[in-house]
Design a protein around this motif. Structure first.
Motif, PDB file in Angstrom:
ATOM      1  N   ASN A  80      10.524  43.905 -18.157  1.00  0.00           N
ATOM      2  CA  ASN A  80      11.117  43.680 -19.548  1.00  0.00           C
ATOM      3  C   ASN A  80      12.387  42.797 -19.181  1.00  0.00           C
ATOM      4  N   PRO A  81      12.419  41.628 -18.775  1.00  0.00           N
ATOM      5  CA  PRO A  81      13.253  40.686 -18.550  1.00  0.00           C
ATOM      6  C   PRO A  81      14.509  40.386 -19.557  1.00  0.00           C
ATOM      7  N   LEU A  82      14.238  40.642 -20.739  1.00  0.00           N
ATOM      8  CA  LEU A  82      15.399  40.616 -21.745  1.00  0.00           C
ATOM      9  C   LEU A  82      16.260  41.793 -21.660  1.00  0.00           C
ATOM     10  N   LEU A  83      15.478  42.842 -21.339  1.00  0.00           N
ATOM     11  CA  LEU A  83      16.379  44.132 -21.243  1.00  0.00           C
ATOM     12  C   LEU A  83      17.372  43.963 -19.862  1.00  0.00           C
ATOM     13  N   LEU A  84      16.724  43.255 -18.916  1.00  0.00           N
ATOM     14  CA  LEU A  84      17.399  43.152 -17.589  1.00  0.00           C
ATOM     15  C   LEU A  84      18.766  42.357 -17.834  1.00  0.00           C
ATOM     16  N   VAL A  85      18.250  41.050 -18.458  1.00  0.00           N
ATOM     17  CA  VAL A  85      19.224  40.344 -18.827  1.00  0.00           C
ATOM     18  C   VAL A  85      20.550  40.903 -19.798  1.00  0.00           C
ATOM     19  N   ALA A  86      20.040  41.642 -20.756  1.00  0.00           N
ATOM     20  CA  ALA A  86      21.160  42.184 -21.664  1.00  0.00           C
ATOM     21  C   ALA A  86      21.833  43.236 -20.875  1.00  0.00           C
ATOM     22  N   LEU A  87      21.211  43.965 -20.020  1.00  0.00           N
ATOM     23  CA  LEU A  87      22.197  44.928 -19.437  1.00  0.00           C
ATOM     24  C   LEU A  87      23.026  44.137 -18.425  1.00  0.00           C
ATOM     25  N   GLY A  88      22.473  43.143 -17.647  1.00  0.00           N
ATOM     26  CA  GLY A  88      23.336  42.322 -16.746  1.00  0.00           C
ATOM     27  C   GLY A  88      24.552  41.887 -17.596  1.00  0.00           C
ATOM     28  N   PHE A  89      24.295  41.234 -18.692  1.00  0.00           N
ATOM     29  CA  PHE A  89      25.251  40.847 -19.528  1.00  0.00           C
ATOM     30  C   PHE A  89      26.495  41.556 -19.662  1.00  0.00           C
ATOM     31  N   LEU A  90      26.159  43.095 -20.385  1.00  0.00           N
ATOM     32  CA  LEU A  90      26.995  43.910 -20.726  1.00  0.00           C
ATOM     33  C   LEU A  90      27.786  44.392 -19.341  1.00  0.00           C
ATOM     34  N   ILE A  91      27.068  44.893 -18.569  1.00  0.00           N
ATOM     35  CA  ILE A  91      27.567  45.470 -17.376  1.00  0.00           C
ATOM     36  C   ILE A  91      28.636  44.370 -16.711  1.00  0.00           C
ATOM     37  N   GLY A  92      28.239  42.965 -16.476  1.00  0.00           N
ATOM     38  CA  GLY A  92      28.850  42.271 -15.703  1.00  0.00           C
ATOM     39  C   GLY A  92      29.994  41.708 -16.589  1.00  0.00           C
ATOM     40  N   GLY A  93      29.751  41.519 -17.995  1.00  0.00           N
ATOM     41  CA  GLY A  93      31.168  41.423 -18.605  1.00  0.00           C
ATOM     42  C   GLY A  93      31.824  42.402 -18.557  1.00  0.00           C
ATOM     43  N   PHE A  94      31.681  43.685 -18.713  1.00  0.00           N
ATOM     44  CA  PHE A  94      32.572  44.777 -18.694  1.00  0.00           C
ATOM     45  C   PHE A  94      33.379  44.572 -17.422  1.00  0.00           C
ATOM     46  N   LEU A  95      32.684  44.496 -16.226  1.00  0.00           N
ATOM     47  CA  LEU A  95      33.307  44.544 -14.872  1.00  0.00           C
ATOM     48  C   LEU A  95      34.304  43.314 -14.834  1.00  0.00           C
ATOM     49  N   SER A  96      33.769  42.106 -15.332  1.00  0.00           N
ATOM     50  CA  SER A  96      34.546  40.838 -15.144  1.00  0.00           C
ATOM     51  C   SER A  96      35.883  41.116 -15.945  1.00  0.00           C
ATOM     52  N   ILE A  97      35.819  41.654 -17.222  1.00  0.00           N
ATOM     53  CA  ILE A  97      36.937  41.790 -17.967  1.00  0.00           C
ATOM     54  C   ILE A  97      38.002  42.698 -17.442  1.00  0.00           C
ATOM     55  N   ASN A  98      37.319  43.894 -16.765  1.00  0.00           N
ATOM     56  CA  ASN A  98      38.154  44.918 -16.126  1.00  0.00           C
ATOM     57  C   ASN A  98      39.093  44.243 -14.922  1.00  0.00           C
ATOM     58  N   ARG A  99      38.254  43.199 -14.181  1.00  0.00           N
ATOM     59  CA  ARG A  99      38.662  42.739 -13.071  1.00  0.00           C
ATOM     60  C   ARG A  99      39.490  41.535 -13.100  1.00  0.00           C
ATOM     61  N   PHE A 100      39.217  40.729 -14.222  1.00  0.00           N
ATOM     62  CA  PHE A 100      39.651  39.399 -14.051  1.00  0.00           C
ATOM     63  C   PHE A 100      40.752  39.109 -15.197  1.00  0.00           C
ATOM     64  N   ALA A 101      40.668  40.046 -16.285  1.00  0.00           N
ATOM     65  CA  ALA A 101      41.385  39.786 -17.425  1.00  0.00           C
ATOM     66  C   ALA A 101      42.303  40.965 -17.773  1.00  0.00           C
ATOM     67  N   THR A 102      42.936  41.478 -17.039  1.00  0.00           N
ATOM     68  CA  THR A 102      43.907  42.743 -17.312  1.00  0.00           C
ATOM     69  C   THR A 102      44.988  42.642 -18.257  1.00  0.00           C
ATOM     70  N   GLU A 103      45.462  41.359 -18.151  1.00  0.00           N
ATOM     71  CA  GLU A 103      46.382  40.885 -19.090  1.00  0.00           C
ATOM     72  C   GLU A 103      46.075  39.958 -20.025  1.00  0.00           C
ATOM     73  N   PRO A 104      46.915  39.689 -21.358  1.00  0.00           N
ATOM     74  CA  PRO A 104      46.764  38.717 -22.064  1.00  0.00           C
ATOM     75  C   PRO A 104      46.553  37.342 -21.632  1.00  0.00           C
ATOM     76  N   ILE A 105      45.501  36.414 -22.185  1.00  0.00           N
ATOM     77  CA  ILE A 105      45.488  35.059 -21.516  1.00  0.00           C
ATOM     78  C   ILE A 105      45.723  34.146 -22.600  1.00  0.00           C
ATOM     79  N   GLU A 106      46.508  33.052 -21.972  1.00  0.00           N
ATOM     80  CA  GLU A 106      46.827  31.885 -23.093  1.00  0.00           C
ATOM     81  C   GLU A 106      45.550  31.040 -22.947  1.00  0.00           C
ATOM     82  N   PHE A 107      44.945  30.649 -24.023  1.00  0.00           N
ATOM     83  CA  PHE A 107      43.977  29.615 -24.130  1.00  0.00           C
ATOM     84  C   PHE A 107      44.137  28.572 -25.336  1.00  0.00           C
ATOM     85  N   ALA A 108      44.155  27.320 -25.017  1.00  0.00           N
ATOM     86  CA  ALA A 108      44.316  26.394 -26.119  1.00  0.00           C
ATOM     87  C   ALA A 108      45.293  26.820 -27.179  1.00  0.00           C
TER      88      ALA A 108
END
Length: 170
Positions: A80-108
């Motif tokens: 079920n590759p779509l499930l694998l992609v969805a889980l990877g997106f959610l888990i990867g996104g959660f870990l990325s936000i926790n690691r790299f975006a701990t403070e507010p970011i100014e963008f445009a």
């Protein structure tokens, strides 16, 4: 930013968890020759004998059955590759936000907080997960595990050691 000490403590903790898993669960694995002994396979006389065999074999081969369930879970994710992609997106996104975006970011000229990033992650990730059908995958895993384990546990005759399982040694 995580330090080297944090990474080392995380690795040590992971090694301790793996060692504990190996000592508790995987030490009870039965040899494959015993698990796949086709000479002991026979049809039970009635439902009572089936239940007796299944009860004994589920306890005796519990670690082997856990490995069977894990292999079926990996198979269901790979098919079920779509499930694998969805889980990877959610888990990867959660870990990325926790690691790299701990403070507010100014963008445009706008301030993006971690809460905004989590909201965006879940607005995209939850519908993606919904289309991946995780419930059908879960129920397939439950059904296939039940069939495989139920058939193995009920059809495999207990070994000679089962006759002495209730006796105490002096």
């Amino acid at each position: 930013m995580p330090t080297t000490m944090d990474a080392l403590s995380y690795l040590n903790n992971a090694q301790d968890q793996l060692r504990t898993l190996k000592d508790t669960r995987l030490s009870a694995l039965r040899h494959p020759a015993e698990f796949f002994d086709y000479q002991r396979v026979s049809r039970p006389k009635d439902a009572a004998e089936y239940m007796k065999r299944a009860s004994y074999n589920v306890r005796y081969f519990s670690a082997n059955y856990a490995v069977v369930i894990a292999l079926l879970a990996v198979y269901s994710l790979l098919t079920n590759p779509l499930l694998l992609v969805a889980l990877g997106f959610l888990i990867g996104g959660f870990l990325s936000i926790n690691r790299f975006a701990t403070e507010p970011i100014e963008f445009a000229g706008k301030t993006i907080t971690p809460q905004n990033l989590y909201t965006g992650l879940f607005v995209i990730g939850i519908p993606l997960l919904w289309f991946a059908a995780p419930l059908s995958t879960f129920f397939w895993l439950v059904g296939s595990s039940g069939c495989v384990i139920g058939a193995h546990a009920g059809l495999l005759e207990p070994g000679v050691e089962s006759e002495y399982a209730g006796l105490e040694t002096v």
